[in-house]
Motif scaffolding. Sequence first.
Motif, PDB file in Angstrom:
ATOM      1  N   ASP A   1     -54.405 -34.276  45.969  1.00 28.22           N
ATOM      2  CA  ASP A   1     -53.542 -33.219  45.295  1.00 28.22           C
ATOM      3  C   ASP A   1     -53.007 -32.338  45.113  1.00 28.22           C
ATOM      4  O   ASP A   1     -52.107 -32.092  45.145  1.00 28.22           O
ATOM      5  CB  ASP A   1     -55.244 -32.212  45.594  1.00 28.22           C
ATOM      6  N   THR A   2     -52.014 -32.500  46.437  1.00 28.30           N
ATOM      7  CA  THR A   2     -50.560 -31.623  47.585  1.00 28.30           C
ATOM      8  C   THR A   2     -49.591 -33.012  46.848  1.00 28.30           C
ATOM      9  O   THR A   2     -49.236 -32.322  46.425  1.00 28.30           O
ATOM     10  CB  THR A   2     -51.021 -31.601  48.928  1.00 28.30           C
ATOM     11  N   GLN A   3     -50.082 -34.046  46.652  1.00 25.93           N
ATOM     12  CA  GLN A   3     -49.126 -34.736  45.559  1.00 25.93           C
ATOM     13  C   GLN A   3     -48.993 -34.851  44.772  1.00 25.93           C
ATOM     14  O   GLN A   3     -47.803 -34.645  43.565  1.00 25.93           O
ATOM     15  CB  GLN A   3     -48.640 -36.343  45.899  1.00 25.93           C
ATOM     16  N   PHE A   4     -49.799 -34.622  43.618  1.00 27.27           N
ATOM     17  CA  PHE A   4     -50.061 -33.959  42.163  1.00 27.27           C
ATOM     18  C   PHE A   4     -49.554 -32.301  42.406  1.00 27.27           C
ATOM     19  O   PHE A   4     -48.511 -32.128  41.273  1.00 27.27           O
ATOM     20  CB  PHE A   4     -51.720 -34.155  42.293  1.00 27.27           C
ATOM     21  N   LYS A   5     -49.539 -32.234  42.571  1.00 27.89           N
ATOM     22  CA  LYS A   5     -49.044 -30.648  43.050  1.00 27.89           C
ATOM     23  C   LYS A   5     -47.510 -30.913  42.524  1.00 27.89           C
ATOM     24  O   LYS A   5     -47.140 -29.893  42.611  1.00 27.89           O
ATOM     25  CB  LYS A   5     -49.293 -29.422  43.916  1.00 27.89           C
ATOM     26  N   GLY A   6     -47.372 -31.371  43.949  1.00 29.10           N
ATOM     27  CA  GLY A   6     -45.600 -31.985  44.316  1.00 29.10           C
ATOM     28  C   GLY A   6     -45.084 -31.953  43.149  1.00 29.10           C
ATOM     29  O   GLY A   6     -44.208 -31.832  42.158  1.00 29.10           O
TER      30      GLY A   6
ATOM     31  N   GLU B   1     -46.510 -32.018  39.969  1.00 25.83           N
ATOM     32  CA  GLU B   1     -46.309 -30.376  39.540  1.00 25.83           C
ATOM     33  C   GLU B   1     -44.809 -30.089  39.224  1.00 25.83           C
ATOM     34  O   GLU B   1     -44.465 -28.650  37.705  1.00 25.83           O
ATOM     35  CB  GLU B   1     -47.996 -29.636  38.926  1.00 25.83           C
ATOM     36  N   TYR B   2     -44.681 -29.708  40.395  1.00 33.83           N
ATOM     37  CA  TYR B   2     -43.384 -28.861  40.502  1.00 33.83           C
ATOM     38  C   TYR B   2     -41.819 -29.168  40.162  1.00 33.83           C
ATOM     39  O   TYR B   2     -41.460 -29.165  39.448  1.00 33.83           O
ATOM     40  CB  TYR B   2     -43.046 -28.272  41.946  1.00 33.83           C
TER      41      TYR B   2
END
Lengths: 329, 91
Positions: B11-16, B18-19
């Motif tokens: 999830d954190t990687q995907f949020k990155g 998305e940023y």
Amino acid sequence: MAYLGPPPSQKLATPTSQYFSGNGSATAFTLNRPVNVAEDLNVFVNNVAQQPGSGKSYTATGTTLTFDAAPDAGTNNVYVVYRGLAEPTTRLEHPSGQPLAATTGTFSGAVSGTTGTFSGNVGVGTASDTGENHLQFTNNAVTAFVGVEGSSGNRFLGSATNNAFFGTTGADGLELATNNNVRMNIDSSGRVTMPNQPAFHVYRTTTVASGSYITHNAYIVNNGGYYNSTNGKFTAPVAGYYMFYATGLTQPTGNTSRMKLVKNGSANVSGESRHQGGTAGAYLFATIQAVVYLAASDWVQQYYINDDGSTTLYSDSTPYITFGGHLIG
Amino acid sequence: MAQTIQIELADTQFKGLEYAALSPQDWAENAVTERARIANDEIVSIYTNRALDEGIQIPATRELIVADAFTRGWVKTAAKRNEEALASLAE
């Protein structure tokens, strides 16, 4: 010519010796190696040579040295030199300060010296130097060469007056290569070229609808092919700072025309070239420049929009719409 | 035949992502397809030059050129090149 007799020695011989400490009472001492007769030894007591033979100073047989009178007490005051049992050795000591002349050789231990000339190649950590006039260092399958190639010029890697030096001292250029291809070239006058540096300059010869990512139908430069004319994206092959520019001919006609550079589909990385107002038929030349940091595989596109939603960004075969950039580093 | 490459992100990687990009899916697709396009351009260039030098007829499409380049051994996969490089070091 025929030769009779034992073969000549091909080895150097080092005489051996032995010390004893007298105690004033002992007359017999055990030798390190057996001897045949007393004359096989030179014996000194308190630095005075002793006469060999029965009834004289000493006798010796086997591993026993026997004095006719006990040597005085003293530390290592009895000194014996083995005359007939010199110890052969294969070790050759090269005289220090003398030039070493050789064409081949393997040194498994330390080698020290101040002068010398090698007419062939020299390998350090490797049995054979595959280059020409090289000093080759090899360790863990990694090889470095230091030396000269070709018939002219002096090129080396090393130290010049305590500063790291990598280059040429003659009228030669310097090439940096990776993957067996030259990537950077500095000619003898100091001009630097980087033939693989990503760079592009593309243009479009037709107008662009409002609200469009611009694609370009012709290019002058697309070094490395990182600009894609299908979608108008320049995709960074490596992370770094890139310089971009873009131009277009706007027709605001009372509305607002905007041109900008967009990263990864959302981020405005250039600011905006905005033209407002203007009379019908008037053209305004829009320009943008920006330095942008891109991660590898990030892309940048040229984007145009007019607030009326319909006025185009003009171009023709001149052309007016251009987009370009290059990697700074 | 089309190939599918699937990756899984935390999830954190995907949020990155998305940023970093408007669409993580578009970013990933562009990264992969652009690298493939650049590589294929390079293969076509290598093949064309060698075919002209050796008098071999050049296939009509880029797809056929890339396929034939591998068939002839004029280009090799990175895995194959790596394997050969390691073998030469062992000699």
